[in-house]
Design an enzyme around this catalytic site. Structure first.
Site, PDB file in Angstrom:
ATOM      1  N   ARG A  53       1.450   0.087  75.187  1.00 41.60           N
ATOM      2  CA  ARG A  53       2.045   0.363  76.492  1.00 41.60           C
ATOM      3  C   ARG A  53       2.256  -0.938  77.275  1.00 41.60           C
ATOM      4  NH1 ARG A  53       3.818   1.549  80.946  1.00 41.60           N
ATOM      5  NH2 ARG A  53       3.213   3.263  82.284  1.00 41.60           N
ATOM      6  N   ARG A  94      -3.145   7.625  77.238  1.00 40.47           N
ATOM      7  CA  ARG A  94      -3.959   6.539  77.806  1.00 40.47           C
ATOM      8  C   ARG A  94      -5.436   6.540  77.445  1.00 40.47           C
ATOM      9  NH1 ARG A  94      -1.647   7.920  83.490  1.00 40.47           N
ATOM     10  NH2 ARG A  94      -1.684   9.858  82.322  1.00 40.47           N
ATOM     11  N   ASP A 107       8.728  12.599  76.684  1.00 36.54           N
ATOM     12  CA  ASP A 107       8.318  13.273  77.915  1.00 36.54           C
ATOM     13  C   ASP A 107       9.318  14.381  78.230  1.00 36.54           C
ATOM     14  OD1 ASP A 107       6.232  12.856  80.206  1.00 36.54           O
ATOM     15  OD2 ASP A 107       8.103  13.427  81.182  1.00 36.54           O
ATOM     16  N   ARG A 160      -1.051  16.356  74.841  1.00 37.34           N
ATOM     17  CA  ARG A 160      -1.082  14.960  75.304  1.00 37.34           C
ATOM     18  C   ARG A 160      -2.011  14.089  74.461  1.00 37.34           C
ATOM     19  NH1 ARG A 160       0.318  13.315  80.628  1.00 37.34           N
ATOM     20  NH2 ARG A 160       1.853  14.707  81.473  1.00 37.34           N
ATOM     21  N   TYR A 198      10.561  19.403  89.107  1.00 29.49           N
ATOM     22  CA  TYR A 198      10.581  17.942  89.293  1.00 29.49           C
ATOM     23  C   TYR A 198      11.942  17.480  89.795  1.00 29.49           C
ATOM     24  CZ  TYR A 198       6.020  17.596  87.071  1.00 29.49           C
ATOM     25  OH  TYR A 198       4.686  17.721  86.801  1.00 29.49           O
TER      26      TYR A 198
HETATM   27  O1  CP3 Z   1       1.341  15.553  73.882  1.00 27.16           O
HETATM   28  C1  CP3 Z   1       1.701  14.406  73.565  1.00 27.16           C
HETATM   29  O2  CP3 Z   1       0.909  13.538  73.171  1.00 27.16           O
HETATM   30  C2  CP3 Z   1       3.177  14.081  73.562  1.00 27.16           C
HETATM   31  C3  CP3 Z   1       3.656  13.383  74.714  1.00 27.16           C
HETATM   32  C4  CP3 Z   1       3.822  14.048  76.063  1.00 27.16           C
HETATM   33  C5  CP3 Z   1       3.845  13.283  77.254  1.00 27.16           C
HETATM   34  N1  CP3 Z   1       4.188  14.117  78.288  1.00 27.16           N
HETATM   35  C6  CP3 Z   1       3.571  11.841  77.339  1.00 27.16           C
HETATM   36  C7  CP3 Z   1       3.225  11.226  78.645  1.00 27.16           C
HETATM   37  C8  CP3 Z   1       4.087  15.372  76.420  1.00 27.16           C
HETATM   38  C9  CP3 Z   1       4.124  16.621  75.545  1.00 27.16           C
HETATM   39  C10 CP3 Z   1       4.326  15.388  77.817  1.00 27.16           C
HETATM   40  C11 CP3 Z   1       4.675  16.622  78.560  1.00 27.16           C
HETATM   41  C12 CP3 Z   1       4.803  16.575  80.015  1.00 27.16           C
HETATM   42  N2  CP3 Z   1       5.261  15.556  80.793  1.00 27.16           N
HETATM   43  C13 CP3 Z   1       4.558  17.679  80.859  1.00 27.16           C
HETATM   44  C14 CP3 Z   1       4.128  19.057  80.406  1.00 27.16           C
HETATM   45  C15 CP3 Z   1       2.695  19.118  80.041  1.00 27.16           C
HETATM   46  C16 CP3 Z   1       1.731  18.883  81.161  1.00 27.16           C
HETATM   47  O3  CP3 Z   1       0.921  17.951  81.003  1.00 27.16           O
HETATM   48  O4  CP3 Z   1       1.777  19.595  82.164  1.00 27.16           O
HETATM   49  C17 CP3 Z   1       4.815  17.281  82.179  1.00 27.16           C
HETATM   50  C18 CP3 Z   1       4.669  18.128  83.430  1.00 27.16           C
HETATM   51  C19 CP3 Z   1       5.279  15.930  82.120  1.00 27.16           C
HETATM   52  C20 CP3 Z   1       5.752  15.074  83.245  1.00 27.16           C
HETATM   53  C21 CP3 Z   1       4.904  13.894  83.390  1.00 27.16           C
HETATM   54  N3  CP3 Z   1       4.899  12.809  82.531  1.00 27.16           N
HETATM   55  C22 CP3 Z   1       3.978  13.621  84.427  1.00 27.16           C
HETATM   56  C23 CP3 Z   1       3.675  14.558  85.575  1.00 27.16           C
HETATM   57  C24 CP3 Z   1       3.432  12.369  84.159  1.00 27.16           C
HETATM   58  C25 CP3 Z   1       2.497  11.605  85.048  1.00 27.16           C
HETATM   59  C26 CP3 Z   1       1.121  12.136  84.980  1.00 27.16           C
HETATM   60  C27 CP3 Z   1       0.339  11.277  84.049  1.00 27.16           C
HETATM   61  O5  CP3 Z   1      -0.362  11.845  83.198  1.00 27.16           O
HETATM   62  O6  CP3 Z   1       0.416  10.047  84.198  1.00 27.16           O
HETATM   63  C28 CP3 Z   1       3.976  11.886  82.937  1.00 27.16           C
HETATM   64  C29 CP3 Z   1       3.673  10.604  82.266  1.00 27.16           C
HETATM   65  C30 CP3 Z   1       3.265  10.661  80.819  1.00 27.16           C
HETATM   66  N4  CP3 Z   1       3.803  11.488  79.872  1.00 27.16           N
HETATM   67  C31 CP3 Z   1       2.301   9.812  80.194  1.00 27.16           C
HETATM   68  C32 CP3 Z   1       2.279  10.159  78.825  1.00 27.16           C
HETATM   69  C33 CP3 Z   1       1.480   9.511  77.724  1.00 27.16           C
HETATM   70  C34 CP3 Z   1       1.520   8.692  80.885  1.00 27.16           C
HETATM   71  C35 CP3 Z   1       2.446   7.545  81.032  1.00 27.16           C
HETATM   72  C36 CP3 Z   1       1.781   6.207  80.989  1.00 27.16           C
HETATM   73  O7  CP3 Z   1       1.435   5.736  79.906  1.00 27.16           O
HETATM   74  O8  CP3 Z   1       1.650   5.630  82.074  1.00 27.16           O
END
Ligand code: CP3
Length: 342
Positions: free
Chosen positions: A35, A26, A72, A22, A151
């Site tokens: 964003r 943010r 994502d 990640r 999910y």
């Molecule tokens: O690693 C990276 O920088 C690449 C981008 C990436 C994102 N999500 C961007 C993201 C990757 C590899 C993911 C994987 C992901 N997404 C997983 C597996 C890894 C983990 O963290 O467990 C899962 C379960 C998700 C599903 C997901 N996406 C959730 C549960 C959430 C909300 C939680 C949160 O952190 O807000 C997201 C949103 C998300 N995915 C954001 C980002 C940058 C935040 C979105 C925003 O900007 O509001």
């Protein structure tokens, strides 16, 4: 050759290559600025120009050894026609899949499969590749079938994935249909990412740790083994990393039975056990993301312990889960100094 690829081929490198799960997100002011310009999080994922810029932001700022595609894991169910939304501060919301609809849903999805909706990721990879330094690896990714299924079934994040586990015990046949579909589509999605230029792919099974022994075999191991086989037919040499968070005592069986090239480890894995796993394959991890938030001794002592235990064998430095939004930028700089300036 790129550092990350050398490690994945079995070489030990000091200092080890480093990237953070990640790492685009943010905690970066430049991410928050972009964003705000977009209509929503999914819009960013589907806009190759913005997604390319976001992918490169952390690499430019910190000089990580790898970039990871900005997208994502939930773009896969979205591509299968599921209603997926991200609401500010709430996390993902999906239209939940009912057991009685699963046979119809999976059959229709197989008939209508098109990677069209996922092609934005391929374009992002093309664009990133053009700008990335030759010594920086590009990682493609997707969610593992089980984690994506959790999910799809609950419709939102939960603490223990009770809805998906209950679904599995009551409707094992429907769960199998869903996991098989997700395995095939996700493998094809990763194949597309490799064709577009990804050097490595990572499969995120963030919810592997809620499964008991028989369920771990059918829901975590079997679908990923199916994916690995499908990807290897096309790209036998592209390394595959799997992050099966919370796999605990199953990590060894997981590595041998799925056939992945390397294991991403969560922070609960003892370093002595991680060193044993290195006899089997390269490992990646496993700093607690909250130590990076705390900084100071909480950070430096753990980084030193991890390096001392793991860097003599094939090792990639990473966190034990994604970086937290409240992480201070200066702590990420300190982390890199601790790894590189010794
Ligand atoms: O690693 C990276 O920088 C690449 C981008 C990436 C994102 N999500 C961007 C993201 C990757 C590899 C993911 C994987 C992901 N997404 C997983 C597996 C890894 C983990 O963290 O467990 C899962 C379960 C998700 C599903 C997901 N996406 C959730 C549960 C959430 C909300 C939680 C949160 O952190 O807000 C997201 C949103 C998300 N995915 C954001 C980002 C940058 C935040 C979105 C925003 O900007 O509001």
């Amino acid at each position: 050759m790129k550092k990350l690829l050398r490690v994945l081929q079995g070489e030990a490198i000091t200092p080890p290559p480093v990237w953070l799960m990640r790492q685009a997100g943010r905690y970066l002011p430049e991410y928050r600025a972009l964003r705000q310009q977009a209509n929503g999080f999914l819009d960013l994922c589907y806009n190759p120009q913005l997604a390319c810029e976001i992918t490169l932001q952390p690499v430019r700022r910190f000089g990580f050894d790898a970039a990871i595609l900005f997208s994502d894991i939930l773009v896969v169910p979205h591509a299968l026609g599921v209603d997926v939304r991200f609401e500010e501060g709430k996390g993902p919301l999906l239209a939940p899949l009912a057991p009685e609809d699963t046979a119809y849903f999976t059959q229709k999805a197989r008939e209508n499969i098109s990677l069209e909706r996922l092609s934005a990721s391929f374009e992002t990879i093309h664009a990133v590749k053009k700008q990335l330094a030759s010594n920086t690896s590009l990682i493609g990714f997707c969610g593992a079938p089980w984690t994506v299924a959790t999910y799809m079934i609950a419709g939102h994040g939960t603490v223990d994935q009770a809805p998906a586990r209950a679904f599995l015990y009551r409707y094992p046949h429907e769960m199998q249909l869903l996991l098989d579909l997700l395995a095939d589509v996700s493998a094809d999605y990763l194949i597309g990412q490799i064709e577009a230029g990804a050097d490595v792919v990572q499969i995120f099974d963030s919810w592997a740790g809620v499964l008991d022994e028989p369920s771990f075999a059918t829901c975590a191991i079997a679908p990923v083994r199916r994916m690995v086989a499908r990807i290897r037919l096309r790209f036998p040499h592209t390394p595959i990393i799997a992050f099966a968070r919370g796999a605990g005592l199953f990590y060894q069986t997981y590595a041998s039975q799925t056939g992945v090239n390397a294991l991403g480890l969560d922070w609960a894995v003892p370093l002595s056990f991680a060193a044993c796993l290195q006899e089997q394959c390269p490992v990646q991890g496993n700093l607690d993301p909250l130590r990076l938030v705390a900084g100071g001794k909480a950070l430096s002592q753990s980084v030193q312990a991890i390096l001392q235990a793991l860097e003599k064998k094939p090792f990639i430095f990473n966190l034990g889960h994604g970086i937290l939004p409240q992480t201070p930028l200066s702590h990420v700089e300190q982390l890199l100094d601790l790894i590189r300036d010794r």
